[in-house]
Design an enzyme around this catalytic site. Structure first.
Site, PDB file in Angstrom:
ATOM      1  N   HIS A 163      -1.046  20.052 -22.820  1.00  9.63           N
ATOM      2  CA  HIS A 163      -0.781  21.606 -23.128  1.00  9.63           C
ATOM      3  C   HIS A 163      -2.062  21.941 -24.160  1.00  9.63           C
ATOM      4  CE1 HIS A 163       3.321  21.296 -21.114  1.00  9.63           C
ATOM      5  NE2 HIS A 163       2.340  21.205 -20.195  1.00  9.63           N
TER       6      HIS A 163
ATOM      7  N   ASP B 289       4.236  22.391  -0.902  1.00 14.62           N
ATOM      8  CA  ASP B 289       3.465  21.018  -1.325  1.00 14.62           C
ATOM      9  C   ASP B 289       2.201  21.501  -2.061  1.00 14.62           C
ATOM     10  OD1 ASP B 289       2.283  18.522  -1.705  1.00 14.62           O
ATOM     11  OD2 ASP B 289       2.619  18.211   0.336  1.00 14.62           O
ATOM     12  N   GLY B 290       2.137  21.029  -3.488  1.00 11.08           N
ATOM     13  CA  GLY B 290       1.152  21.435  -4.140  1.00 11.08           C
ATOM     14  C   GLY B 290      -0.373  20.689  -3.494  1.00 11.08           C
TER      15      GLY B 290
ATOM     16  N   HIS C 183       1.521  21.422  -9.438  1.00 11.28           N
ATOM     17  CA  HIS C 183       2.641  21.036  -9.928  1.00 11.28           C
ATOM     18  C   HIS C 183       3.288  21.419 -11.262  1.00 11.28           C
ATOM     19  CE1 HIS C 183       0.498  18.069  -7.186  1.00 11.28           C
ATOM     20  NE2 HIS C 183       1.406  17.498  -7.093  1.00 11.28           N
TER      21      HIS C 183
ATOM     22  N   ASP D  55      -1.096  17.924 -11.975  1.00 13.06           N
ATOM     23  CA  ASP D  55      -0.119  17.115 -12.731  1.00 13.06           C
ATOM     24  C   ASP D  55       1.040  16.541 -12.197  1.00 13.06           C
ATOM     25  OD1 ASP D  55       0.976  16.349 -15.065  1.00 13.06           O
ATOM     26  OD2 ASP D  55       2.050  18.268 -15.758  1.00 13.06           O
TER      27      ASP D  55
ATOM     28  N   SER E 106       3.662  23.953 -18.574  1.00 11.05           N
ATOM     29  CA  SER E 106       2.268  24.350 -18.304  1.00 11.05           C
ATOM     30  C   SER E 106       2.193  26.187 -17.784  1.00 11.05           C
ATOM     31  CB  SER E 106       1.575  23.481 -17.296  1.00 11.05           C
ATOM     32  OG  SER E 106       2.099  23.283 -16.213  1.00 11.05           O
TER      33      SER E 106
ATOM     34  N   GLU F   4       5.167  24.729  -6.736  1.00  8.70           N
ATOM     35  CA  GLU F   4       6.361  23.600  -7.211  1.00  8.70           C
ATOM     36  C   GLU F   4       7.230  23.321  -5.983  1.00  8.70           C
ATOM     37  OE1 GLU F   4       7.244  21.544  -9.759  1.00  8.70           O
ATOM     38  OE2 GLU F   4       8.863  20.815  -8.512  1.00  8.70           O
TER      39      GLU F   4
HETATM   40  C1  SAM Z   1       4.852  16.205 -14.418  1.00  3.59           C
HETATM   41  S1  SAM Z   1       5.750  17.596 -13.798  1.00  3.59           S
HETATM   42  C2  SAM Z   1       4.938  19.018 -14.065  1.00  3.59           C
HETATM   43  C3  SAM Z   1       4.883  19.404 -15.519  1.00  3.59           C
HETATM   44  C4  SAM Z   1       3.960  20.605 -15.401  1.00  3.59           C
HETATM   45  N1  SAM Z   1       2.902  20.858 -14.839  1.00  3.59           N
HETATM   46  C5  SAM Z   1       3.919  21.095 -17.315  1.00  3.59           C
HETATM   47  O1  SAM Z   1       2.961  20.542 -17.595  1.00  3.59           O
HETATM   48  O2  SAM Z   1       4.712  21.645 -17.856  1.00  3.59           O
HETATM   49  C6  SAM Z   1       5.551  17.303 -11.915  1.00  3.59           C
HETATM   50  C7  SAM Z   1       6.048  18.444 -11.187  1.00  3.59           C
HETATM   51  O3  SAM Z   1       5.612  18.178  -9.854  1.00  3.59           O
HETATM   52  C8  SAM Z   1       6.680  18.538  -8.706  1.00  3.59           C
HETATM   53  N2  SAM Z   1       6.235  17.916  -7.502  1.00  3.59           N
HETATM   54  C9  SAM Z   1       6.335  16.827  -6.735  1.00  3.59           C
HETATM   55  N3  SAM Z   1       5.531  16.691  -6.084  1.00  3.59           N
HETATM   56  C10 SAM Z   1       5.132  17.867  -5.630  1.00  3.59           C
HETATM   57  C11 SAM Z   1       4.368  18.312  -4.693  1.00  3.59           C
HETATM   58  N4  SAM Z   1       3.860  17.561  -3.654  1.00  3.59           N
HETATM   59  N5  SAM Z   1       3.840  19.613  -4.723  1.00  3.59           N
HETATM   60  C12 SAM Z   1       4.422  20.301  -5.805  1.00  3.59           C
HETATM   61  N6  SAM Z   1       5.267  19.812  -6.749  1.00  3.59           N
HETATM   62  C13 SAM Z   1       5.565  18.741  -6.736  1.00  3.59           C
HETATM   63  C14 SAM Z   1       7.743  17.920  -9.559  1.00  3.59           C
HETATM   64  O4  SAM Z   1       9.149  18.475  -9.116  1.00  3.59           O
HETATM   65  C15 SAM Z   1       7.790  18.284 -10.935  1.00  3.59           C
HETATM   66  O5  SAM Z   1       8.226  19.287 -11.274  1.00  3.59           O
END
Ligand code: SAM
Length: 288
Positions: free
Chosen positions: A18, A145-146, A41, A166, A102, A120
């Site tokens: 961050h 799906d990201g 993500h 991420d 984030s 997300e």
């Molecule tokens: C490490 S965390 C993200 C933290 C955030 N970026 C932050 O810095 O505060 C990863 C996130 O990705 C989500 N996630 C997992 N697979 C995903 C996908 N295919 N597409 C979007 N989000 C996904 C998870 O549910 C989780 O909330």
């Protein structure tokens, strides 16, 4: 999918990611033109550090908790200030109860003309994110799906901005997916700034990932790592890395001030933390 970021929110990896994200965003805002941030993500957006989940791991105490208690001085303090100001803004009564993920951090740094797309896939986190940004015309939350959105949303209309990727690194093959996702995204939008988070855990996998990117043909790739403990004998999260494609030309110098300060403050055991900054491909163009 079991991953919940609340267990890790505000930990050393979040602080590193961050703080660097804030530096890049601020650099991009030196120009007047509007920019778009795409967070593939995004997580739930805001985390209660007093919750049972956050208290159970206590990761935040070794990250943002330590940084707030022992803030670095000198040039690193100035570089951290925008990030720490965003953390303080979430805790107006003082203390440290809420931590910005984030999308919330990015939102605090946006100017009126800038936009954020936060993606997300996990339903509860996506609902929380949508509630947080309800009615905010600068933010679009997508429960998708990201990895797919990464391709579908590039290049953004603004043609300026950054993409944060991420993933939780829970599934097999996440390094390969990350590298392939980046290459495909860069092909669609070569001028974007890309920030990719990865764990420093299985070191050979990390080396393969970096070598693959170095050979990918993308011209400007920077790698930065922060390890908050000495290398573990068994694979364990010793730290994390950020790959930045098309980094601001100021970033290397900033990282060389920021990372030693973070290493000193966030070390599990004093003196055991390590940091690293290197170009995987290309290098900063000359100033001016
Ligand atoms: C490490 S965390 C993200 C933290 C955030 N970026 C932050 O810095 O505060 C990863 C996130 O990705 C989500 N996630 C997992 N697979 C995903 C996908 N295919 N597409 C979007 N989000 C996904 C998870 O549910 C989780 O909330």
């Amino acid at each position: 999918m079991n991953y919940r970021h609340i267990y890790h929110a505000g930990g050393a990896a979040d602080v590193f990611k961050h703080a660097v994200l804030a530096r890049i965003l601020l650099y991009l805002q030196r120009k007047d033109a509007a920019l778009r941030v795409i967070d593939t993500h995004a997580g739930a957006g805001c985390y209660d550090l007093s919750s049972p989940q956050a208290q159970r791991t206590g990761e935040w105490a070794g990250g943002i908790g330590r940084l707030v208690l022992h803030p670095p001085t000198g040039p690193a303090a100035a570089l951290l200030e925008p990030y720490l100001a965003a953390v303080r803004a979430l805790n107006p009564a003082g203390g440290l109860t809420l931590y910005p993920g984030s999308p919330v951090l990015v939102r605090q740094l946006l100017r009126r003309r800038d936009r954020l797309t936060a993606i997300e896939i996990q339903p509860e986190a996506a609902v929380a994110l949508k509630a947080r940004f309800a009615g905010d015309i600068q933010v679009r939350v997508l429960a998708l799906d990201g990895w797919l959105a990464l391709k579908a949303h590039l290049p953004p209309q603004e043609r300026r901005g950054l993409v944060l990727v991420d993933p939780p690194f829970e599934a097999e093959g996440e390094f390969a997916r990350l590298a392939a996702g980046l290459v495909a995204a860069h092909r669609r939008w070569p001028g974007g700034v890309y920030v990719l988070w990865y764990p420093v855990k299985d070191r050979r996998e990390g080396e393969r990932f970096r070598a693959g990117l170095a050979a990918s043909g993308m011209p400007r790739i920077l790698d930065a790592r922060l390890e908050t403990r000495a290398p573990s004998a068994e694979p364990r999260l010793d730290g994390s890395g950020l790959v930045v494609v098309n980094p601001p030309f100021t970033l290397v110098d900033e990282l060389k001030l920021l990372l030693p300060a973070l290493a000193e403050t966030l070390a599990d055991v004093p003196g055991t933390a390590r940091w690293h900054v290197a170009w995987l491909a290309g290098e900063a163009p000359p100033e001016g």
